[in-house]
Enzyme design. Structure first.
Site, PDB file in Angstrom:
ATOM      1  CB  SER A  28      -3.813   3.547  -6.951  1.00  0.00           C
ATOM      2  OG  SER A  28      -3.108   4.729  -7.127  1.00  0.00           O
ATOM      3  CG  HIS A  36      -8.497   6.324  -4.955  1.00  0.00           C
ATOM      4  ND1 HIS A  36      -9.217   5.901  -6.041  1.00  0.00           N
ATOM      5  CD2 HIS A  36      -7.231   6.537  -5.396  1.00  0.00           C
ATOM      6  CE1 HIS A  36      -8.405   5.842  -7.086  1.00  0.00           C
ATOM      7  NE2 HIS A  36      -7.217   6.218  -6.718  1.00  0.00           N
ATOM      8  CG  ASN A  40      -7.747   2.733  -9.955  1.00  0.00           C
ATOM      9  OD1 ASN A  40      -7.726   3.162 -11.121  1.00  0.00           O
ATOM     10  ND2 ASN A  40      -7.049   3.294  -8.988  1.00  0.00           N
ATOM     11  CD  GLU A  52     -12.984   5.128  -5.791  1.00  0.00           C
ATOM     12  OE1 GLU A  52     -13.554   4.036  -5.873  1.00  0.00           O
ATOM     13  OE2 GLU A  52     -11.884   5.363  -6.337  1.00  0.00           O
TER      14      GLU A  52
HETATM   15  N1  LIG Z   1      -0.612   9.298  -9.863  1.00  0.00           N
HETATM   16  C1  LIG Z   1      -1.912   9.033  -9.833  1.00  0.00           C
HETATM   17  O1  LIG Z   1      -2.642   9.202 -10.822  1.00  0.00           O
HETATM   18  C2  LIG Z   1      -2.555   8.568  -8.551  1.00  0.00           C
HETATM   19  C3  LIG Z   1      -3.936   8.690  -8.407  1.00  0.00           C
HETATM   20  C4  LIG Z   1      -4.526   8.293  -7.205  1.00  0.00           C
HETATM   21  C5  LIG Z   1      -3.742   7.754  -6.196  1.00  0.00           C
HETATM   22  N2  LIG Z   1      -2.381   7.641  -6.378  1.00  0.00           N
HETATM   23  C6  LIG Z   1      -1.612   7.103  -5.260  1.00  0.00           C
HETATM   24  O2  LIG Z   1      -1.087   8.200  -4.521  1.00  0.00           O
HETATM   25  C7  LIG Z   1       0.187   7.819  -3.973  1.00  0.00           C
HETATM   26  C8  LIG Z   1       1.233   8.807  -4.470  1.00  0.00           C
HETATM   27  O3  LIG Z   1       1.289   8.738  -5.883  1.00  0.00           O
HETATM   28  P1  LIG Z   1       2.008   9.868  -6.745  1.00  0.00           P
HETATM   29  O4  LIG Z   1       1.555   9.674  -8.140  1.00  0.00           O
HETATM   30  O5  LIG Z   1       1.849  11.196  -6.099  1.00  0.00           O
HETATM   31  O6  LIG Z   1       3.533   9.396  -6.623  1.00  0.00           O
HETATM   32  P2  LIG Z   1       4.855  10.281  -6.758  1.00  0.00           P
HETATM   33  O7  LIG Z   1       5.934   9.332  -7.081  1.00  0.00           O
HETATM   34  O8  LIG Z   1       4.631  11.465  -7.644  1.00  0.00           O
HETATM   35  O9  LIG Z   1       5.052  10.852  -5.284  1.00  0.00           O
HETATM   36  C9  LIG Z   1       5.358  10.048  -4.192  1.00  0.00           C
HETATM   37  C10 LIG Z   1       6.112  10.896  -3.199  1.00  0.00           C
HETATM   38  O10 LIG Z   1       6.266  10.148  -2.005  1.00  0.00           O
HETATM   39  C11 LIG Z   1       7.517  10.479  -1.497  1.00  0.00           C
HETATM   40  N3  LIG Z   1       7.920   9.485  -0.515  1.00  0.00           N
HETATM   41  C12 LIG Z   1       8.704   8.393  -0.669  1.00  0.00           C
HETATM   42  N4  LIG Z   1       8.843   7.765   0.514  1.00  0.00           N
HETATM   43  C13 LIG Z   1       8.131   8.488   1.419  1.00  0.00           C
HETATM   44  C14 LIG Z   1       7.920   8.377   2.812  1.00  0.00           C
HETATM   45  N5  LIG Z   1       8.458   7.391   3.531  1.00  0.00           N
HETATM   46  N6  LIG Z   1       7.141   9.299   3.410  1.00  0.00           N
HETATM   47  C15 LIG Z   1       6.584  10.302   2.714  1.00  0.00           C
HETATM   48  N7  LIG Z   1       6.766  10.471   1.400  1.00  0.00           N
HETATM   49  C16 LIG Z   1       7.536   9.559   0.764  1.00  0.00           C
HETATM   50  C17 LIG Z   1       8.429  10.575  -2.701  1.00  0.00           C
HETATM   51  O11 LIG Z   1       9.613  11.315  -2.400  1.00  0.00           O
HETATM   52  C18 LIG Z   1       7.518  11.285  -3.681  1.00  0.00           C
HETATM   53  O12 LIG Z   1       7.675  12.699  -3.623  1.00  0.00           O
HETATM   54  C19 LIG Z   1       0.425   6.379  -4.383  1.00  0.00           C
HETATM   55  O13 LIG Z   1      -0.048   5.520  -3.387  1.00  0.00           O
HETATM   56  C20 LIG Z   1      -0.405   6.262  -5.644  1.00  0.00           C
HETATM   57  O14 LIG Z   1      -0.770   4.938  -5.949  1.00  0.00           O
HETATM   58  C21 LIG Z   1      -1.778   8.050  -7.516  1.00  0.00           C
END
Ligand SMILES: NC(=O)c1ccc[n+]([C@@H]2O[C@H](COP(=O)([O-])OP(=O)(O)OC[C@H]3O[C@@H](n4cnc5c(N)ncnc54)[C@H](O)[C@@H]3O)[C@@H](O)[C@H]2O)c1
Length: 304
Positions: free
Chosen positions: A109, A130, A181, A142
């Site tokens: 993010s 992103h 962001n 992005e």
């Molecule tokens: N939630 C949002 O709105 C959003 C938007 C854009 C970007 N992001 C980014 O995307 C990424 C994921 O966010 P999310 O909201 O899906 O989080 P989430 O917590 O829903 O999912 C993260 C997943 O990663 C898994 N995980 C943990 N360790 C891992 C590893 N070593 N290898 C592979 N998977 C692993 C977890 O088990 C979990 O299922 C983050 O970097 C977040 O900042 C999130």
């Protein structure tokens, strides 16, 4: 062309779904068995809700090993936890297992891609993609280049995301928070300051945004708006208002206090406001309906 998605959480399963809906074969890895076991059902539920072809879910293959997921992929996108050290460790393993031609992307993010990829051998194929939540309803991706990223990797990534119906934009400098962001959190900083300083309550902040410039934002970006009203008027407004806006280079003490008090938002039913389960469900429904209607309006504008 094969895709690997690393992390099957909120973002990872949705990103996998979008690629699969556009007929790409997708391998997805997550170390949490519950995330991996439920990924197909979560994608099917989304597809059912969207009225889309359910067979897309069959093109997503859950993998219990990272190396198994990435070894045959042409494009790898990581959507694991938002933690620099964890992402660095993951990309070291991804680089070792992936084909030398594969493009490696992080969906972080806000963490600069430069920091995530610094220790890798070939950084010319590394970049950020992103996405926004929910990935299957929000069009923007992005594409963030570092000083090492090759233009070929950027071009291929832009073309790939266009091919799956996304609106990719090229972010040329790898700054924390990229473009979206930074803009979003500049607004949130002021929103929190208004509440902190007693100008209005949290509900009023949200009403003001949703019932005024928030309505226009999807059709009129801030710089289009500045040009519309005139740069001279924009300058006159900034001379008065900018010195008064919150410019503290750290999180608001008000926000720090909420977190310290366990007021974590909807997950604790209390954040800036209190929340009932019904209110949470209604807000989510409103947001999904709004995003689906916007996507349908976009589709209606496409040449037949
Ligand atoms: N939630 C949002 O709105 C959003 C938007 C854009 C970007 N992001 C980014 O995307 C990424 C994921 O966010 P999310 O909201 O899906 O989080 P989430 O917590 O829903 O999912 C993260 C997943 O990663 C898994 N995980 C943990 N360790 C891992 C590893 N070593 N290898 C592979 N998977 C692993 C977890 O088990 C979990 O299922 C983050 O970097 C977040 O900042 C999130």
């Amino acid at each position: 062309m094969k895709i690997a998605v690393v992390g099957a959480g909120l973002m990872g399963h949705g990103i996998a779904q979008v690629f699969a809906s556009h007929r790409y074969e997708v391998a997805i890895f997550d170390p949490a068995p519950s995330a991996l076991e439920s990924v197909g059902a979560r994608i099917r539920a989304n597809l059912r809700d969207l009225g889309e072809d359910m067979s897309a879910a069959d093109r997503v293959t859950p993998c219990a090993e990272l190396e198994q997921a990435v070894c045959g992929a042409d494009f790898v996108v990581e959507a694991a936890l938002e933690n620099l050290e964890a992402k660095q460790a993951l990309f070291a393993r991804i680089e070792a297992a992936a084909s030398p031609q594969a493009i490696l992307a992080s969906n972080t993010s806000v963490i600069p891609i430069t920091r995530i990829m610094a220790g890798l051998r070939d950084r010319s194929r590394c970049l950020g993609t992103h996405w926004w939540n929910p990935p299957y309803l929000v069009p923007l991706v992005e594409v963030i280049a570092t000083e090492w990223t090759s233009i070929e990797a950027v071009d291929k990534t832009m073309a790939l995301h266009r091919a799956i119906g996304k609106k990719p934009v090229h972010v040329k400098k790898d700054v924390p928070g990229f473009v979206g962001n930074r803009l979003q959190h500049a607004l949130w900083r002021e929103a929190i300051a208004l509440v902190e300083h007693g100008v209005c309550d949290a509900r009023t902040v949200d009403t003001v945004v949703k019932a005024s410039f928030g309505r226009r934002l999807a059709a009129l970006g801030p710089l289009e708006n500045a040009d519309l009203v005139g740069t001279d008027l924009t300058l006159a407004i900034h001379r008065i208002v900018l010195p008064d806006l919150d410019s503290r280079p750290a999180p608001s003490p008000y926000l720090e206090r909420l977190v310290a008090d366990g007021r974590l938002g909807m997950k604790s039913h209390h954040g800036f406001r209190t929340w009932t389960d019904q209110e949470i469900a209604a807000l989510r429904r409103d947001m999904f309906d709004h995003l689906k209607a916007a996507l349908a309006a976009d589709a209606a504008k496409l040449p037949k």
